[in-house]
Motif scaffolding. Structure first.
Motif, PDB file in Angstrom:
ATOM      1  N   VAL A  75       0.842  -1.194   0.000  1.00  0.00           N
ATOM      2  CA  VAL A  75       0.000   0.000   0.000  1.00  0.00           C
ATOM      3  C   VAL A  75       0.879   1.246   0.000  1.00  0.00           C
ATOM      4  CG1 VAL A  75      -1.839   1.240   1.209  1.00  0.00           C
ATOM      5  CG2 VAL A  75      -1.721  -1.262   1.347  1.00  0.00           C
ATOM      6  N   GLY A  76       0.513   2.219  -0.831  1.00  0.00           N
ATOM      7  CA  GLY A  76       1.235   3.486  -0.853  1.00  0.00           C
ATOM      8  C   GLY A  76       0.339   4.620  -0.400  1.00  0.00           C
ATOM      9  N   LEU A  77       0.853   5.471   0.492  1.00  0.00           N
ATOM     10  CA  LEU A  77       0.128   6.665   0.933  1.00  0.00           C
ATOM     11  C   LEU A  77       0.514   7.822   0.029  1.00  0.00           C
ATOM     12  CD1 LEU A  77       0.635   6.508   4.823  1.00  0.00           C
ATOM     13  CD2 LEU A  77      -1.305   5.676   3.495  1.00  0.00           C
ATOM     14  N   VAL A  78      -0.466   8.463  -0.600  1.00  0.00           N
ATOM     15  CA  VAL A  78      -0.192   9.615  -1.457  1.00  0.00           C
ATOM     16  C   VAL A  78      -1.019  10.794  -0.978  1.00  0.00           C
ATOM     17  CG1 VAL A  78       0.396   8.222  -3.476  1.00  0.00           C
ATOM     18  CG2 VAL A  78      -1.964   8.958  -3.142  1.00  0.00           C
ATOM     19  N   GLY A  79      -0.572  11.993  -1.309  1.00  0.00           N
ATOM     20  CA  GLY A  79      -1.301  13.194  -0.911  1.00  0.00           C
ATOM     21  C   GLY A  79      -0.375  14.392  -0.871  1.00  0.00           C
ATOM     22  N   PHE A  80      -0.958  15.541  -0.587  1.00  0.00           N
ATOM     23  CA  PHE A  80      -0.182  16.774  -0.507  1.00  0.00           C
ATOM     24  C   PHE A  80       0.739  16.753   0.707  1.00  0.00           C
ATOM     25  CE2 PHE A  80      -2.636  18.826  -3.759  1.00  0.00           C
ATOM     26  CZ  PHE A  80      -1.870  19.926  -4.142  1.00  0.00           C
ATOM     27  N   PRO A  81       1.803  17.580   0.677  1.00  0.00           N
ATOM     28  CA  PRO A  81       2.627  17.739   1.876  1.00  0.00           C
ATOM     29  C   PRO A  81       1.755  18.164   3.068  1.00  0.00           C
ATOM     30  CG  PRO A  81       3.680  18.789  -0.011  1.00  0.00           C
ATOM     31  CD  PRO A  81       2.306  18.392  -0.453  1.00  0.00           C
TER      32      PRO A  81
ATOM     33  N   ILE B 166      -6.089  12.920   2.605  1.00  0.00           N
ATOM     34  CA  ILE B 166      -6.507  14.301   2.358  1.00  0.00           C
ATOM     35  C   ILE B 166      -6.617  15.058   3.678  1.00  0.00           C
ATOM     36  CG2 ILE B 166      -8.360  15.764   1.442  1.00  0.00           C
ATOM     37  CD1 ILE B 166      -9.136  13.495  -0.407  1.00  0.00           C
ATOM     38  N   ASP B 167      -6.076  16.255   3.700  1.00  0.00           N
ATOM     39  CA  ASP B 167      -6.272  17.156   4.846  1.00  0.00           C
ATOM     40  C   ASP B 167      -7.695  17.692   4.739  1.00  0.00           C
ATOM     41  OD1 ASP B 167      -6.370  19.132   6.742  1.00  0.00           O
ATOM     42  OD2 ASP B 167      -4.706  20.315   5.903  1.00  0.00           O
ATOM     43  N   ILE B 168      -8.647  16.942   5.307  1.00  0.00           N
ATOM     44  CA  ILE B 168     -10.060  17.267   5.114  1.00  0.00           C
ATOM     45  C   ILE B 168     -10.463  18.549   5.831  1.00  0.00           C
ATOM     46  CG2 ILE B 168     -10.973  15.997   7.088  1.00  0.00           C
ATOM     47  CD1 ILE B 168     -12.379  16.025   3.485  1.00  0.00           C
ATOM     48  N   ALA B 169      -9.642  18.987   6.810  1.00  0.00           N
ATOM     49  CA  ALA B 169      -9.949  20.226   7.529  1.00  0.00           C
ATOM     50  C   ALA B 169      -9.444  21.460   6.782  1.00  0.00           C
ATOM     51  CB  ALA B 169      -9.334  20.188   8.927  1.00  0.00           C
ATOM     52  N   GLY B 170      -8.622  21.238   5.729  1.00  0.00           N
ATOM     53  CA  GLY B 170      -8.068  22.385   5.005  1.00  0.00           C
ATOM     54  C   GLY B 170      -7.174  23.232   5.876  1.00  0.00           C
ATOM     55  N   SER B 171      -6.417  22.596   6.759  1.00  0.00           N
ATOM     56  CA  SER B 171      -5.617  23.329   7.737  1.00  0.00           C
ATOM     57  C   SER B 171      -4.472  24.119   7.109  1.00  0.00           C
ATOM     58  CB  SER B 171      -5.048  22.361   8.784  1.00  0.00           C
ATOM     59  OG  SER B 171      -4.211  21.391   8.169  1.00  0.00           O
ATOM     60  N   GLU B 172      -4.100  23.785   5.869  1.00  0.00           N
ATOM     61  CA  GLU B 172      -3.021  24.510   5.195  1.00  0.00           C
ATOM     62  C   GLU B 172      -3.563  25.643   4.327  1.00  0.00           C
ATOM     63  OE1 GLU B 172       0.341  23.833   5.519  1.00  0.00           O
ATOM     64  OE2 GLU B 172      -0.304  22.509   7.139  1.00  0.00           O
ATOM     65  N   GLY B 173      -4.870  25.917   4.448  1.00  0.00           N
ATOM     66  CA  GLY B 173      -5.464  26.992   3.663  1.00  0.00           C
ATOM     67  C   GLY B 173      -5.867  26.579   2.260  1.00  0.00           C
ATOM     68  N   ARG B 174      -5.855  25.255   1.973  1.00  0.00           N
ATOM     69  CA  ARG B 174      -6.251  24.773   0.652  1.00  0.00           C
ATOM     70  C   ARG B 174      -7.626  24.119   0.737  1.00  0.00           C
ATOM     71  NH1 ARG B 174      -1.138  22.487   1.147  1.00  0.00           N
ATOM     72  NH2 ARG B 174      -2.171  20.465   1.374  1.00  0.00           N
ATOM     73  N   ASP B 175      -8.271  23.985  -0.413  1.00  0.00           N
ATOM     74  CA  ASP B 175      -9.562  23.317  -0.490  1.00  0.00           C
ATOM     75  C   ASP B 175      -9.327  21.815  -0.631  1.00  0.00           C
ATOM     76  OD1 ASP B 175     -12.098  22.426  -0.928  1.00  0.00           O
ATOM     77  OD2 ASP B 175     -12.417  23.492  -2.823  1.00  0.00           O
ATOM     78  N   PRO B 176      -9.824  20.974   0.289  1.00  0.00           N
ATOM     79  CA  PRO B 176      -9.595  19.528   0.228  1.00  0.00           C
ATOM     80  C   PRO B 176     -10.063  18.896  -1.082  1.00  0.00           C
ATOM     81  CG  PRO B 176     -10.510  20.151   2.350  1.00  0.00           C
ATOM     82  CD  PRO B 176     -10.588  21.353   1.487  1.00  0.00           C
TER      83      PRO B 176
ATOM     84  N   PRO C 113     -11.589  21.808  13.248  1.00  0.00           N
ATOM     85  CA  PRO C 113     -12.810  22.473  12.769  1.00  0.00           C
ATOM     86  C   PRO C 113     -12.926  22.398  11.248  1.00  0.00           C
ATOM     87  CG  PRO C 113     -11.633  23.857  14.350  1.00  0.00           C
ATOM     88  CD  PRO C 113     -10.723  22.718  14.036  1.00  0.00           C
ATOM     89  N   GLU C 114     -14.136  22.490  10.746  1.00  0.00           N
ATOM     90  CA  GLU C 114     -14.471  22.481   9.317  1.00  0.00           C
ATOM     91  C   GLU C 114     -14.289  21.119   8.666  1.00  0.00           C
ATOM     92  OE1 GLU C 114     -12.742  25.615   7.058  1.00  0.00           O
ATOM     93  OE2 GLU C 114     -13.013  27.131   8.625  1.00  0.00           O
ATOM     94  N   ALA C 115     -13.760  20.124   9.395  1.00  0.00           N
ATOM     95  CA  ALA C 115     -13.539  18.809   8.805  1.00  0.00           C
ATOM     96  C   ALA C 115     -14.866  18.152   8.433  1.00  0.00           C
ATOM     97  CB  ALA C 115     -12.746  17.921   9.768  1.00  0.00           C
ATOM     98  N   THR C 116     -15.860  18.234   9.326  1.00  0.00           N
ATOM     99  CA  THR C 116     -17.141  17.572   9.076  1.00  0.00           C
ATOM    100  C   THR C 116     -17.828  18.137   7.842  1.00  0.00           C
ATOM    101  OG1 THR C 116     -17.382  17.175  11.461  1.00  0.00           O
ATOM    102  CG2 THR C 116     -19.361  16.987  10.091  1.00  0.00           C
ATOM    103  N   GLU C 117     -17.808  19.466   7.717  1.00  0.00           N
ATOM    104  CA  GLU C 117     -18.449  20.107   6.559  1.00  0.00           C
ATOM    105  C   GLU C 117     -17.755  19.703   5.259  1.00  0.00           C
ATOM    106  OE1 GLU C 117     -19.100  24.603   4.728  1.00  0.00           O
ATOM    107  OE2 GLU C 117     -18.635  24.336   6.874  1.00  0.00           O
ATOM    108  N   ASN C 118     -16.425  19.701   5.268  1.00  0.00           N
ATOM    109  CA  ASN C 118     -15.673  19.347   4.063  1.00  0.00           C
ATOM    110  C   ASN C 118     -15.837  17.863   3.713  1.00  0.00           C
ATOM    111  OD1 ASN C 118     -14.653  21.918   3.569  1.00  0.00           O
ATOM    112  ND2 ASN C 118     -12.852  21.599   4.869  1.00  0.00           N
ATOM    113  N   LEU C 119     -15.977  17.020   4.750  1.00  0.00           N
ATOM    114  CA  LEU C 119     -16.189  15.593   4.493  1.00  0.00           C
ATOM    115  C   LEU C 119     -17.501  15.378   3.746  1.00  0.00           C
ATOM    116  CD1 LEU C 119     -15.439  12.608   4.857  1.00  0.00           C
ATOM    117  CD2 LEU C 119     -16.567  12.682   7.105  1.00  0.00           C
ATOM    118  N   ALA C 120     -18.537  16.108   4.147  1.00  0.00           N
ATOM    119  CA  ALA C 120     -19.827  15.993   3.467  1.00  0.00           C
ATOM    120  C   ALA C 120     -19.706  16.431   2.006  1.00  0.00           C
ATOM    121  CB  ALA C 120     -20.876  16.836   4.198  1.00  0.00           C
TER     122      ALA C 120
END
Length: 436
Positions: free
Chosen positions: A161-167, A244-254, A287-294
């Motif tokens: 298994v390989g984990l991929v995603g943004f920094p 995925i950073d589902i909370a958008g903690s880096e200021g990006r849109d998940p 915060p904002e993780a639940t909304e972005n997950l939906a």
């Protein structure tokens, strides 16, 4: 430091020379030939080792040479064979000829042995050339040179298994939470500059290997950042977990992050887009993780399974691990998808069998004879021995080289070159024609 590329020089040992010798015994006035054969040269051999994780040893040691064979001696005594040079390489290493790009080996198993530079054969002593017409030959063969070449080595991690995603999507934290791997984790871009492997234990007797592939960015498929260095490690995995950073903690849109990474994988190698995958919606404790997950669930639908997790608090990791293992078992039971030969390795494929020899004419009028078989006979001939030279000429004639030179336009006195050897083309009977 993680080194996953290396270029090294390898050379098999030269074969030992055969010897010209005759029996010299009391009361044996016409002793026959007694020259022994030379020993074979050793080979350079690579062995797969699961305990190795990088090619760093090949950065500091770039030349690997095997021992040459010993020369033969009198009384029909053979020379000893040269010792092999053995080097261990990480499992997952692809080895190519650095000059031609030809694939030599793909080390995929523990203990797999590959000869990357074969040792030369030992030369035959004069005993081997004795015939009814020539019972006491006065020549022997030189040993054959060992194979030598430059190798390009590339390590592609072997993981299930390989984990991929943004920094900073949380891949390093995730692999640390579910396995015994302990990567350094910090809060800045490109924390992970090298892949990490971890063994995830599901339950007794059930486990899989997880690779933390360093963070990707937009443009990675074309080499932006460290794109190519990282993306190729995803090629050997059977399953991808897109973190995925589902909370958008880096200021990006998940959702935008998801689209970018999926596009980069597809643009780098279409095969990667077809790999099974799971989405790990990480940082659910923010915060904002639940909304972005939906929003993500609405976008993806049922096409890809999504797991809401928090690597920092261990939330949802157990269901993710079990689902990953079940998916791997299902993949293992499926028939493998056929892939074009060597397409994923970017190597040249050898074509038809090479001709016994080639002939071309230089602008200066020299005829150049090439080919592995001709060059092998050249190397085994002792040109200080008249009988050996006569035998070499006879071999060229039997192979058809002389006739091919005539067909190519060679005339008596023209210069012929085979590697470093130059000689004049000689037509038998030409001198008699001049006298007449």
């Amino acid at each position: 430091m993680f080194y996953d590329r290396a270029k090294i020089y390898v050379k098999g040992g030269d074969g030992g020379n055969g010897i010209v010798a005759f029996r010299r015994e009391k009361y044996v006035p016409l002793g026959g030939p007694a020259g022994g054969d030379g020993g074979a040269g050793g080979s350079v051999i690579f062995i797969g080792d699961e305990g190795l994780r990088t090619l760093i040893d090949f950065r500091y040691q770039k030349h690997y040479k095997a021992e040459r064979g010993e020369h033969g001696t009198g009384k029909n005594q053979f020379g000893s064979n040269g010792g092999d040079r053995i080097a261990k390489v990480p499992v997952g290493t692809v080895i190519k000829d650095a000059d031609t790009g030809e694939l030599i080996a793909d080390i995929t198993e523990e203990g797999q042995r590959v000869v990357v530079a074969k040792g030369g054969r030992g030369g035959r002593g004069n005993t081997k050339f004795a015939t009814a017409n020539n019972p006491a030959p006065g020549f022997a063969e030189n040993g054959e040179p060992g194979q030598e070449r430059w190798l390009a080595m590339e390590l592609k991690l072997l993981a299930d298994v390989g984990l991929v995603g943004f920094p900073n999507a949380g891949k390093s934290t995730l692999i640390a939470a579910v396995s015994a791997a302990r990567p350094k984790v910090a809060d800045y871009p490109f924390t992970t500059l090298e892949p990490h492997l971890g063994v995830v234990s599901v339950e007794e007797g059930k486990s899989f290997v997880l690779a933390d592939i360093p963070g990707l960015i937009e443009g990675a498929h074309s080499g932006v950042g460290l794109g190519h260095e990282f993306l190729r490690h995803t090629e050997r995995t059977r399953l991808l977990i897109h973190v995925i950073d589902i909370a958008g903690s880096e200021g990006r849109d998940p959702l935008e992050d998801y689209d970018i990474i999926e596009r980069e994988l597809a643009l780098y190698k279409p095969e990667l887009a077809a790999k099974p995958r799971i989405i790990a919606a990480n940082k659910m404790d923010l915060p904002e993780a639940t909304e972005n997950l939906a929003r993500l669930q609405a976008k993806i639908g049922d096409t890809v399974e999504i797991f809401a997790v928090s690597a920092a608090t261990n939330q949802g990791l157990t269901p993710l691990v079990y689902a990953t293992y079940r998916k791997l078992e299902a993949i293992a039971q499926e028939a493998p998808v056929p892939i074009e030969p060597n397409s994923h390795l970017d190597v040249k494929v050898s074509g038809a069998k090479a001709p016994r020899f080639t002939i071309k004419k230089d602008p200066d009028g020299t005829y150049i004879v090439g080919g592995a078989e001709v060059e092998r006979h050249l190397a085994r001939t002792n040109f200080d021995n008249e009988e050996a030279v006569t035998r070499f000429q006879r071999i060229l004639d039997v192979m058809g080289v002389d006739q091919a030179l005539r067909d190519a336009g060679a005339k008596h006195g023209d210069t012929i070159r085979i590697k470093e050897l130059e000689f004049d083309f000689y037509e038998y009977g030409h001198d008699l024609e001049e006298e007449e």
